[in-house]
Design an enzyme around this catalytic site. Structure first.
Site, PDB file in Angstrom:
ATOM      1  N   LYS A 222       3.698   0.155   5.527  1.00  0.00           N
ATOM      2  CA  LYS A 222       2.475  -0.223   6.243  1.00  0.00           C
ATOM      3  C   LYS A 222       2.811  -0.507   7.705  1.00  0.00           C
ATOM      4  CE  LYS A 222      -1.452  -3.427   5.826  1.00  0.00           C
ATOM      5  NZ  LYS A 222      -2.001  -4.592   5.092  1.00  0.00           N
TER       6      LYS A 222
ATOM      7  N   SER B 219      -6.675  -3.947   3.306  1.00  0.00           N
ATOM      8  CA  SER B 219      -6.293  -3.262   4.521  1.00  0.00           C
ATOM      9  C   SER B 219      -5.136  -2.270   4.350  1.00  0.00           C
ATOM     10  CB  SER B 219      -5.898  -4.288   5.594  1.00  0.00           C
ATOM     11  OG  SER B 219      -4.721  -4.986   5.206  1.00  0.00           O
TER      12      SER B 219
ATOM     13  N   SER C  38      -5.277  -7.393   0.280  1.00  0.00           N
ATOM     14  CA  SER C  38      -4.996  -6.163   1.016  1.00  0.00           C
ATOM     15  C   SER C  38      -4.004  -5.206   0.352  1.00  0.00           C
ATOM     16  CB  SER C  38      -4.495  -6.480   2.429  1.00  0.00           C
ATOM     17  OG  SER C  38      -5.588  -6.773   3.254  1.00  0.00           O
TER      18      SER C  38
END
Lengths: 95, 491
Positions: free
Chosen positions: B79, B154, B178
């Protein structure tokens, strides 16, 4: 509870943000809605309850006071938008 | 079968037996990425050259008979809020668009130590603010199960990359869901460990008392293998706990006999989509057949968690984002006459709409006159929530709930209504408030062909119990073998 446009302007100032008239309008509406919603927590009885300020019990974590190599200055300065002689360059602060 | 379709542990077996090379694996992934990522947009940047160099080096070491880690030569997606030294770390934000990390996050060091390497940095909502990956400053990521729908957020890029076979596994971060929510919407396994189990050093901070790095994988075995690498004490993160190192693969046991699992009734009632509820209840039934005891319980204070979360998280975010000033790193405005202009204009031009909204909200709940009513009150509610969890985990080994009240929604459906978007996290945020571990496991698909997942929760550092129960479920119902993403449009 309503967050008015005057408050939004004040919050923007505190947050170092510049907002357009349109944004001020939108955030006043959004913040009012979100704060209204979040106010649900007032239904929880918290008499005699202390705050939790961290997610676990680690408290006053100490380390040995040892000198260790720090990161290279040039490496850290590589992301600076403006630099001079190994320092961050900013506009004049005092007139 | 293509290499990119395999799990990481399957790749490890083939690699260590000499059947395949790391270069073949790496090339397989980059060709897959080139084929599919123009549709999905899971990656912000690719690290192809670095990955191939590393792959060749590991192959060479194996060929020479050097002793290498069993993980050596396995790639991973990261990420884009986790720092890899010398690579861009944008956080999905314009303000960090050109930021090159000068150091490695501790989790990256851990993976480097095993000679693993990185396929690229995955897309995310700006600063992890969102539940759809639409708040990325670059482009939204699409859901491989339906290209007109969001992958969740996210960590939507990481979840979509794993679901679309563009990474064998990935790291994400989870502040209010997330990792788990996008894993649920994309039909992969998402694991948020206990707060303090995995170092946050080198993870760009959103809400420091809630943030946790975790794993997104194709199966439970991979979750255990990856957690083994990233869990552990780190002096650089003073909230990381100094505990004895565990081998989580020892919990890959197909047996839940005697386990007590509670289902909080508040999470199977109003507000949860019927198909999601049915599917989660069928999981409970399955566990009962497999010898676990299932009991309905109550977690009444849980319904206030979402309110407390958006107060605490935005307060911490507004404070953490104070560092972006256009001086030391990040975007600097061209329009300035003085220092104050640099601060204000850099931030106003650099942050997206949701980041500004959360900064303003956080500043509001922390400001004089409101601090006690909102921030302090939310922290007290946090204590009440923790107490409720403690009581529940005295009675139950695990709690079972849905991950997301609905399956993947359409791109654009919620983006103009922030409050509605916040409600996507209703089943996931209480876990972050309690600092407890939670795993998202796919269990079925809805009438639109979209994945549905359930969530297993345990007491702090109860990862082993979760892994065991999740593994048992997977052994008895393998979602991945039954369903595959379609890469179609729903229109």
């Amino acid at each position: 509870m309503s967050v008015n446009k005057k408050e939004i302007v004040h919050l923007a100032k505190l947050s170092n943000l510049y907002l357009s008239e349109e944004e001020i309008e939108k955030y006043a509406k959004d913040l009012t809605e979100i704060i209204d919603f979040a106010s649900m927590i007032n239904s929880v009885n918290t008499d005699e309850i202390n705050e939790t300020i961290a997610a676990n019990e680690n408290f006053n974590v100490f380390r040995k006071d040892q000198v260790i190599p720090s990161m290279d200055r040039n490496l850290l300065l590589q992301n600076a938008p403006s630099q001079d002689d190994g320092m961050f360059r900013i506009p004049k602060v005092l007139n | 079968m293509e290499l990119y379709e395999l799990t990481a542990h399957e790749l490890m077996d083939k690699l260590n037996s000499g059947e395949i090379t790391s270069e073949e694996i790496t090339k397989s992934y980059f060709s897959r990425i080139k084929e599919k990522d123009n549709q999905i947009k899971a990656y912000i940047s690719l690290l192809e050259e670095e990955a191939l160099d590393k792959a060749k080096k590991v192959d060479e070491d194996r060929k020479l008979g050097k002793k290498v880690s069993k993980y050596a030569g396995i790639p991973i997606g990261i990420k884009d809020n986790i720092c890899i030294s010398g690579s861009k770390t944008t956080c999905g934000s314009k303000i960090l668009e050109n930021f090159v990390a000068p150091y490695n996050a501790t989790v990256i060091e851990n993976l480097n130590n095993e000679d693993m390497f990185f396929l690229g940095k995955t897309n995310m909502d700006e600063f992890a603010f969102g539940s759809s990956t639409e708040n990325s400053a670059f482009y939204p990521t699409r859901n491989p199960w339906d290209l007109d729908r969001v992958p969740g957020g996210s960590s939507g890029g990481s979840a979509a990359a794993v679901a679309a076979n563009m990474a064998p596994w990935a790291l994400g971060s989870d502040t209010g869901g997330s990792i788990r929510q996008p894993s649920s919407l994309c039909g992969v396994i998402g694991f948020k460990p206990t707060y303090g189990l995995v170092s946050r050093y080198g993870l760009v901070a959103y809400a420091s008392s809630l943030d946790q790095i975790g794993t997104i994988t194709k199966d439970v075995t991979d979750s255990a293998l990856l957690l083994n690498l990233i869990a552990g004490h780190d002096e650089k993160d003073s909230t990381s706990m100094n505990l004895e190192k565990k081998d989580y693969t020892l919990s890959l046991v197909n047996d839940v006999k005697g386990m007590k699992i509670g289902i909080p009734k508040e999470y199977i009632g109003k507000g949860i989509n019927d198909e999601v509820r049915e599917s989660v209840l069928s999981v409970a039934k399955k566990y009962e057949e497999l010898g676990a005891t299932i009991e309905e319980c109550s977690f009444e204070v849980g319904k206030y968690a979402i309110g407390a979360y958006y107060i605490m998280a935005t307060a911490e975010a507004s404070s953490n984002l104070g560092r972006f000033d256009g001086i030391r790193y990040g975007y600097r405005t061209k329009q300035f006459n003085n220092l104050k202009d640099i601060y204000r204009n850099s931030r106003s031009e650099g942050f997206g709409a949701e980041a500004k909204r959360r900064i303003m909200l956080g500043t509001y709940v922390l400001s004089a006159g409101y601090y006690d009513a909102y921030y302090k009150k939310a922290q007290k509610v946090r204590t009440v929530i923790n107490k409720a969890y403690n009581e529940l985990f005295e009675k139950y080994d695990l709690l079972l709930t849905p991950v997301s009240p609905i399956t993947a929604f359409k791109v654009g459906e919620k983006i103009d209504n922030p409050l509605e978007m916040y409600l996507a996290d209703i089943c996931t945020v209480p876990i972050n408030i309690g600092g407890i571990p939670g795993m998202s496991i796919p269990c079925g698909i809805d009438s639109n062909g979209l994945p549905i997942s359930f969530q297993l929760l345990a007491k702090p550092f109860g990862e082993e119990t979760i892994i065991r129960a999740a593994y048992t479920y997977e052994k008895n119902f393998n979602f991945r073998e039954n369903y595959k993403p379609t890469f179609k449009n729903s229109k």
